[in-house]
Design an enzyme around this catalytic site. Sequence first.
Site, PDB file in Angstrom:
ATOM      1  CG  ASN A  44      -1.703   1.218   1.431  1.00 13.02           C
ATOM      2  OD1 ASN A  44      -1.753   2.067   0.536  1.00 13.02           O
ATOM      3  ND2 ASN A  44      -2.347   1.347   2.579  1.00 13.02           N
ATOM      4  CE  LYS A  51      -0.001   3.073   4.892  1.00 13.06           C
ATOM      5  NZ  LYS A  51       0.100   3.149   6.334  1.00 13.06           N
ATOM      6  CG  HIS A  82      -5.618   1.871   5.573  1.00 17.13           C
ATOM      7  ND1 HIS A  82      -5.129   2.755   6.508  1.00 17.13           N
ATOM      8  CD2 HIS A  82      -4.620   0.996   5.320  1.00 17.13           C
ATOM      9  CE1 HIS A  82      -3.870   2.421   6.797  1.00 17.13           C
ATOM     10  NE2 HIS A  82      -3.544   1.361   6.096  1.00 17.13           N
ATOM     11  CD  GLU A 138      -2.628   5.348   7.036  1.00 14.99           C
ATOM     12  OE1 GLU A 138      -2.692   5.377   5.794  1.00 14.99           O
ATOM     13  OE2 GLU A 138      -1.665   4.840   7.653  1.00 14.99           O
ATOM     14  CD  GLU A 192      -3.095  -2.444   7.449  1.00 14.99           C
ATOM     15  OE1 GLU A 192      -2.010  -2.695   6.911  1.00 14.99           O
ATOM     16  OE2 GLU A 192      -3.713  -1.395   7.260  1.00 14.99           O
ATOM     17  N   GLY A 238       3.209   2.161  10.788  1.00 11.62           N
ATOM     18  CA  GLY A 238       4.203   3.217  10.637  1.00 11.62           C
ATOM     19  C   GLY A 238       4.983   3.516  11.904  1.00 11.62           C
ATOM     20  CB  SER A 264       5.753  -2.031  11.908  1.00  9.33           C
ATOM     21  OG  SER A 264       5.416  -0.676  12.184  1.00  9.33           O
TER      22      SER A 264
END
Length: 246
Positions: free
Chosen positions: A8, A10, A91, A93, A161, A167, A206
């Site tokens: 991904n 992003k 996701h 985010e 996730e 991250g 990660s």
Amino acid sequence: MRSLVAGNWKMNGLAASLAELESLKAALAAAAPACEVLVCPPFTLLAQAAAVCGVALGGQDCSPRDGGAFTGDISAAMLKDAGASSVIVGHSERRQIHGERDSDVAAKAQAAWRAGLSAIICVGETEAQRDAGNAHGICSGQLDASVPDGATPQNTIIAYEPVWAIGTGKTPTLDDIKAMHAHIRSCLVTRLGEGARGIRLLYGGSVKPDNAADILNLPEVNGALVGGASLKASDFLGIIGAIKPA
Ligand code: 13P
């Protein structure tokens, strides 16, 4: 079931980044991977990536609607037309920054299916939810409400996730990943029946070349959804190479 390693990107990547796809394609052509490989570049690069690509492509989001006066939105059919075979929906985010609810995610997954794409539906708990002992409950709630009836191994992939692992360089323990994937599998089978044993469950958060082998060879971990380490072909190949041939 063949594992899937998905990248991904992003909101990263300009035309120059297609060179990474060229490198990826060349390496995969030289040594066939033991898994399927998918890259989800930004919308703007999809069609160009399709022209380069020896790997499957996906979008990072889609509209729940099929078309019309929705300025700035991208439909699942547009993704398909540009060369995608799947799309990430829900996701964290997007859930956190854009306020997407489970019902929005379910509508997007259905839009993906209508266009003939498979939906990579993301779930995961925050650090506070895990610390409170609610990680499994949060993920089952998200699965119940964001995976539509009709999910099959052909049209759906689930990505676990944990939000706090994205991250950050932090990952759950291997035992925690194993327990969560077993929990997700049991939720899916209870809800959808035995056929749900074929739905791939990806871990994301990660994943790097140096931890990939430990994570990706756990039971019920059928691949990875990789953010930062998918941007460089060399890192991404290190993760792909961690999948042992079946
Ligand atoms: P990182 O691999 O950068 O932690 O991101 C994971 C992710 O969000 C993939 O969708």
